[in-house]
Each structure stands twice: as C-alpha cells, then as structure tokens.
Design a protein around this motif. Structure first.
Motif, PDB file in Angstrom:
ATOM      1  N   ARG A  49     -21.484  12.673 -25.577  1.00  0.00           N
ATOM      2  CA  ARG A  49     -19.601  12.302 -26.649  1.00  0.00           C
ATOM      3  C   ARG A  49     -20.836  11.136 -27.239  1.00  0.00           C
ATOM      4  O   ARG A  49     -19.949  11.556 -28.589  1.00  0.00           O
ATOM      5  CB  ARG A  49     -19.169  11.200 -25.406  1.00  0.00           C
ATOM      6  N   GLY A  50     -22.082  10.877 -26.824  1.00  0.00           N
ATOM      7  CA  GLY A  50     -22.429   9.816 -28.354  1.00  0.00           C
ATOM      8  C   GLY A  50     -23.400  10.727 -29.852  1.00  0.00           C
ATOM      9  O   GLY A  50     -22.964  10.253 -30.648  1.00  0.00           O
ATOM     10  N   HIS A 103     -19.312  11.921 -30.888  1.00  0.00           N
ATOM     11  CA  HIS A 103     -18.329  11.547 -31.912  1.00  0.00           C
ATOM     12  C   HIS A 103     -17.707  11.346 -33.154  1.00  0.00           C
ATOM     13  O   HIS A 103     -16.980  11.522 -34.102  1.00  0.00           O
ATOM     14  CB  HIS A 103     -18.219  10.125 -31.049  1.00  0.00           C
ATOM     15  N   TYR A 134     -11.269  12.248 -35.594  1.00  0.00           N
ATOM     16  CA  TYR A 134     -10.089  11.979 -34.530  1.00  0.00           C
ATOM     17  C   TYR A 134      -8.696  11.983 -35.569  1.00  0.00           C
ATOM     18  O   TYR A 134      -7.680  12.117 -34.643  1.00  0.00           O
ATOM     19  CB  TYR A 134      -9.853  11.442 -33.597  1.00  0.00           C
ATOM     20  N   ASP A 186      -7.380   7.321 -29.433  1.00  0.00           N
ATOM     21  CA  ASP A 186      -8.397   6.858 -28.690  1.00  0.00           C
ATOM     22  C   ASP A 186      -8.074   8.386 -27.180  1.00  0.00           C
ATOM     23  O   ASP A 186      -9.052   8.716 -26.480  1.00  0.00           O
ATOM     24  CB  ASP A 186      -8.172   5.491 -27.944  1.00  0.00           C
ATOM     25  N   GLY A 200      -9.019  11.595 -28.381  1.00  0.00           N
ATOM     26  CA  GLY A 200     -10.365  12.307 -28.616  1.00  0.00           C
ATOM     27  C   GLY A 200     -11.006  11.994 -27.594  1.00  0.00           C
ATOM     28  O   GLY A 200     -12.334  12.782 -27.452  1.00  0.00           O
ATOM     29  N   GLN A 201     -11.059  11.346 -26.618  1.00  0.00           N
ATOM     30  CA  GLN A 201     -11.208  11.290 -24.871  1.00  0.00           C
ATOM     31  C   GLN A 201     -11.510  13.135 -25.187  1.00  0.00           C
ATOM     32  O   GLN A 201     -12.261  13.438 -24.129  1.00  0.00           O
ATOM     33  CB  GLN A 201     -10.988  10.342 -24.458  1.00  0.00           C
ATOM     34  N   GLU A 250     -13.781  15.445 -26.851  1.00  0.00           N
ATOM     35  CA  GLU A 250     -15.122  14.818 -26.634  1.00  0.00           C
ATOM     36  C   GLU A 250     -15.544  15.372 -25.430  1.00  0.00           C
ATOM     37  O   GLU A 250     -16.312  16.609 -24.899  1.00  0.00           O
ATOM     38  CB  GLU A 250     -15.512  13.767 -26.562  1.00  0.00           C
ATOM     39  N   ASN A 251     -14.884  15.361 -24.117  1.00  0.00           N
ATOM     40  CA  ASN A 251     -15.081  15.625 -22.805  1.00  0.00           C
ATOM     41  C   ASN A 251     -14.337  17.473 -23.315  1.00  0.00           C
ATOM     42  O   ASN A 251     -15.328  18.658 -21.954  1.00  0.00           O
ATOM     43  CB  ASN A 251     -13.643  15.383 -22.161  1.00  0.00           C
ATOM     44  N   GLN A 265     -16.714  15.783 -41.570  1.00  0.00           N
ATOM     45  CA  GLN A 265     -16.604  15.283 -40.018  1.00  0.00           C
ATOM     46  C   GLN A 265     -15.579  16.527 -40.470  1.00  0.00           C
ATOM     47  O   GLN A 265     -14.346  17.163 -40.871  1.00  0.00           O
ATOM     48  CB  GLN A 265     -16.043  14.449 -39.735  1.00  0.00           C
TER      49      GLN A 265
END
Length: 212
Positions: free
Chosen positions: A64-65, A68, A73, A98, A101-102, A105-106, A159
């Motif tokens: 994730r780091g 991101h 996002y 938020d 985005g999670q 990422e996952n 991005q």
C-alpha cells in the motif's frame, strides 16, 4: 546567393527545432513509462521477497505504501461516480475517496500477490497533453494478458487513474456497479458495501474480482 544562404539557414534551424522537440517528446514519454515501471518493479520485489511470506499483513502494508503515491484516487473517484459525484457534500466526497482508495489499494495488492514470475512487457505509450496510456502485456506460459494503464499528469508526477485489462476498464466497471447501487438503494448503502469489501480484502476472505 544571399537568399539561398538565408533559405538553408532557415531549413537548418527548422529541422534542428524538430529534432529538439522530438527529443523532448521521447524523454517525456520515457519518463511516463519509466515511472510506472519503477513502481511495478518495487511492488514485484515486495511480493517475491521471502521475508514477507510468513507475514502477509506486513507485505500488504508495504505494498500500500508503494501503490498509494502512484494512484490519483480523486480522479478515479470522480470518474467512478460520474454524475453522482455532483450530489455529494464535501464530507461525503472525502469519505468516499478514502474508502474507495482503500478498496483500490487492497484489490490491486491482492491481484499482484498472485504474481508467479510472469514476464511484464512494456509495449507502447501514447501521450496527449496531460493524459497518457502505457500498454503492457503480462506473458504467461499459455497466454498473454493485455493491461493498459491510463495516467494523468499532476505537477511533475504521472499518476494512474484507470486500468484496462483485456479491454475492460476498471473504472467503467465500478461506475456501472456504483450507479446501480445508488439508484436502487442509496449512497449510504454503497458506502456500507465498500466498507465490507475492504474488510474482506484485508482479512483475505474476498475474491479478487472487481465486484462490490
């Protein structure tokens, strides 16, 4: 003679300018692909690092780091909600970005964790203003999967704002799902479903399909 000399000087200057512009364009294009490749290489290094095999949570946090900073996002969120974005309050937009985005990422981390030494080829790139597309191929033993990355320039950074896997857009897929949920149920219900999907992905109990 004087006119001929001026003509050839003009031609030399013109072609010199064209060569310079071509060089700048090539450098810009390379920067887009190189930046994406650097991120993907870092992700693969984590996935294949033996020290993370017994600690999937640490591996997911590390991934994730890396992921991101490479994802836009806000752009992805706006495009996935389309016209529904206009109806949200500033706080609802922040909460959605938020959570979305999670989810991204996952989802991306879960997909990349299945990597098994496939070859990744960077086959083409197209740049139009502040938008770019980098075409890649994942080469497996029995097949080749085309994955196109759509990117947007934010300052000095490029991005990702969409993926196209074998012709299917990730954002378009989510847009269709999100709109159906909002129309049939509500935005609050969409947020509830997104939250559950994120928890399931983090717990390792969700499949790797882009479904809510």
């Amino acid at each position: 003679m004087k006119n001929k000399s001026g003509y050839w000087l003009f031609c030399a200057a013109f072609f010199g300018l064209m060569l310079m512009l071509a060089s700048v364009s090539h450098a810009l294009a390379s920067a887009v692909t190189d930046g994406l490749k650097t991120t993907i290489d870092r992700v693969i290094n984590v996935v294949t690092d033996a020290k993370y095999k017994g600690d999937p949570q640490a591996r997911r946090a590390k991934l994730r780091g890396i992921i991101h900073p490479k994802f836009d996002y806000i752009e992805m969120g706006k495009r996935s909600l389309a016209r529904n974005w206009r109806d949200l309050s500033p706080q609802e937009r922040r909460d959605f970005i938020d959570l979305f985005g999670q989810l991204l990422e996952n989802s991306y981390a879960k997909k990349i964790e299945s990597y098994q030494n496939e070859e990744i080829k960077y086959v083409d790139e197209v740049i139009k203003g502040k938008y770019a597309m980098v075409k890649t191929e994942i080469v497996r033993k029995n097949d080749v999967i085309g994955v196109d990355y759509k990117l947007i320039q934010n300052g000095n950074e490029w991005q990702v704002y969409d993926f196209i896997v074998e012709g299917v857009s990730l954002i378009r897929n989510y847009r269709s799902q999100f709109n159906k949920i909002i129309v049939k149920e509500s935005f609050a219900e969409l947020m509830k479903k997104l939250g559950k999907k994120v928890k399931d992905l983090e717990a390792g109990t969700a499949n790797d399909k882009d479904e809510i």
